[in-house]
Design an enzyme around this catalytic site. Sequence first.
Site, PDB file in Angstrom:
ATOM      1  N   ARG A  46       0.853  -1.194   0.000  1.00 29.04           N
ATOM      2  CA  ARG A  46       0.000   0.000   0.000  1.00 29.04           C
ATOM      3  C   ARG A  46       0.884   1.238   0.000  1.00 29.04           C
ATOM      4  O   ARG A  46       2.090   1.177   0.218  1.00 29.04           O
ATOM      5  CB  ARG A  46      -0.885   0.010   1.242  1.00 29.04           C
ATOM      6  CG  ARG A  46      -0.061  -0.138   2.501  1.00 29.04           C
ATOM      7  CD  ARG A  46      -0.677   0.387   3.756  1.00 29.04           C
ATOM      8  NE  ARG A  46       0.181   0.078   4.891  1.00 29.04           N
ATOM      9  CZ  ARG A  46       1.266   0.762   5.223  1.00 29.04           C
ATOM     10  NH1 ARG A  46       1.631   1.798   4.504  1.00 29.04           N
ATOM     11  NH2 ARG A  46       1.997   0.417   6.266  1.00 29.04           N
ATOM     12  N   TYR A 104       1.657   0.189  12.521  1.00 26.75           N
ATOM     13  CA  TYR A 104       1.428  -0.933  13.442  1.00 26.75           C
ATOM     14  C   TYR A 104      -0.023  -1.360  13.354  1.00 26.75           C
ATOM     15  O   TYR A 104      -0.927  -0.533  13.237  1.00 26.75           O
ATOM     16  CB  TYR A 104       1.746  -0.504  14.876  1.00 26.75           C
ATOM     17  CG  TYR A 104       1.222  -1.456  15.934  1.00 26.75           C
ATOM     18  CD1 TYR A 104       1.878  -2.651  16.212  1.00 26.75           C
ATOM     19  CD2 TYR A 104       0.053  -1.160  16.648  1.00 26.75           C
ATOM     20  CE1 TYR A 104       1.383  -3.526  17.178  1.00 26.75           C
ATOM     21  CE2 TYR A 104      -0.438  -2.030  17.608  1.00 26.75           C
ATOM     22  CZ  TYR A 104       0.233  -3.214  17.865  1.00 26.75           C
ATOM     23  OH  TYR A 104      -0.249  -4.085  18.806  1.00 26.75           O
ATOM     24  N   ALA A 132      -4.849   6.065  10.698  1.00 29.35           N
ATOM     25  CA  ALA A 132      -3.931   6.040   9.559  1.00 29.35           C
ATOM     26  C   ALA A 132      -4.689   5.618   8.304  1.00 29.35           C
ATOM     27  O   ALA A 132      -5.668   4.865   8.380  1.00 29.35           O
ATOM     28  CB  ALA A 132      -2.775   5.080   9.824  1.00 29.35           C
ATOM     29  N   ILE A 133      -4.220   6.107   7.166  1.00 32.47           N
ATOM     30  CA  ILE A 133      -4.838   5.785   5.882  1.00 32.47           C
ATOM     31  C   ILE A 133      -3.758   5.381   4.900  1.00 32.47           C
ATOM     32  O   ILE A 133      -2.743   6.069   4.760  1.00 32.47           O
ATOM     33  CB  ILE A 133      -5.632   6.983   5.315  1.00 32.47           C
ATOM     34  CG1 ILE A 133      -6.796   7.340   6.243  1.00 32.47           C
ATOM     35  CG2 ILE A 133      -6.154   6.679   3.912  1.00 32.47           C
ATOM     36  CD1 ILE A 133      -7.531   8.602   5.855  1.00 32.47           C
ATOM     37  N   GLY A 134      -3.951   4.247   4.249  1.00 37.02           N
ATOM     38  CA  GLY A 134      -3.026   3.795   3.216  1.00 37.02           C
ATOM     39  C   GLY A 134      -3.759   2.870   2.260  1.00 37.02           C
ATOM     40  O   GLY A 134      -4.304   1.844   2.677  1.00 37.02           O
ATOM     41  N   GLY A 177      -6.638   0.264   3.277  1.00 40.83           N
ATOM     42  CA  GLY A 177      -7.650   1.198   3.738  1.00 40.83           C
ATOM     43  C   GLY A 177      -7.256   2.032   4.934  1.00 40.83           C
ATOM     44  O   GLY A 177      -6.346   2.855   4.862  1.00 40.83           O
ATOM     45  N   SER A 208      -6.937   2.464   9.442  1.00 40.21           N
ATOM     46  CA  SER A 208      -6.897   1.886  10.790  1.00 40.21           C
ATOM     47  C   SER A 208      -7.230   2.985  11.792  1.00 40.21           C
ATOM     48  O   SER A 208      -6.737   4.114  11.680  1.00 40.21           O
ATOM     49  CB  SER A 208      -5.524   1.276  11.101  1.00 40.21           C
ATOM     50  OG  SER A 208      -4.492   2.237  11.026  1.00 40.21           O
ATOM     51  N   CYS A 212       4.491   6.107  10.326  1.00 30.60           N
ATOM     52  CA  CYS A 212       4.327   6.921   9.111  1.00 30.60           C
ATOM     53  C   CYS A 212       5.480   7.896   8.908  1.00 30.60           C
ATOM     54  O   CYS A 212       5.340   8.904   8.216  1.00 30.60           O
ATOM     55  CB  CYS A 212       2.998   7.667   9.124  1.00 30.60           C
ATOM     56  SG  CYS A 212       1.579   6.540   9.187  1.00 30.60           S
TER      57      CYS A 212
END
Length: 223
Positions: free
Chosen positions: A71, A77, A151-153, A164, A166, A182
């Site tokens: 991603r 984590y 977090a977004i990835g 997506g 977390s 990140c």
Amino acid sequence: MQQVEWKLLPGLSPYAETLAAMEARAEAIHRGELPEAIWLVEHPPLYTAGTSSNSKDLVDPARFPVFVAGRGGQYTYHGPGQRVIYVMLDVAARGRDVRCFVRQLENWVIATLAEFNVVGEIRPGRVGVWVTRPDRPRADDGTLSEDKVAAIGIKLRRWISFHGISINVEPELEHFSGIVPCGIRDRGVTSLVDLGLPVSMDDLDAALRRTFETTFSTSACPL
């Protein structure tokens, strides 16, 4: 557009197997065999490396298993108490605008946090959703302290998204110390429970479902 299928995966889902299943589902969506999907998951403790990860940000490589995720983004984590939302949506059918799609994901998180009276914010140059911490000492430049709560990835393959979001509900925050989350060294990480909110995973899941339709119901790109 077909209705999105929601699925709650019970227990702690092994990462490699879940990733393979997610990629297979994305391919089936592309072929028109299955509808779009959102999976709600928890993983055992592990670190993942995105496509922009720097090996120097893996502080303790022997602590937990490390997976190359594929991603966007850097090291993150996953672990118990963190809701991972795998988002398999047809971005081509939703306007073919990747930046707009990412903003929709960010706004979805912000709308979900607002259900618990948490003000989530976006910061230029820092991926994810942040909360200010007026209860903490100010930064050296006088600005309010901030922590990341989500977090977004994502990755796109044939215009189908996967990976997506977390959101930290009640993970062991000390587990983040094995990485530079990140790649950001001068900010911290928090969770809903750390913010003093007695939010359960079920509470968060219900809020995610309530806010999804309003966030993604329009093709207009949010500001």
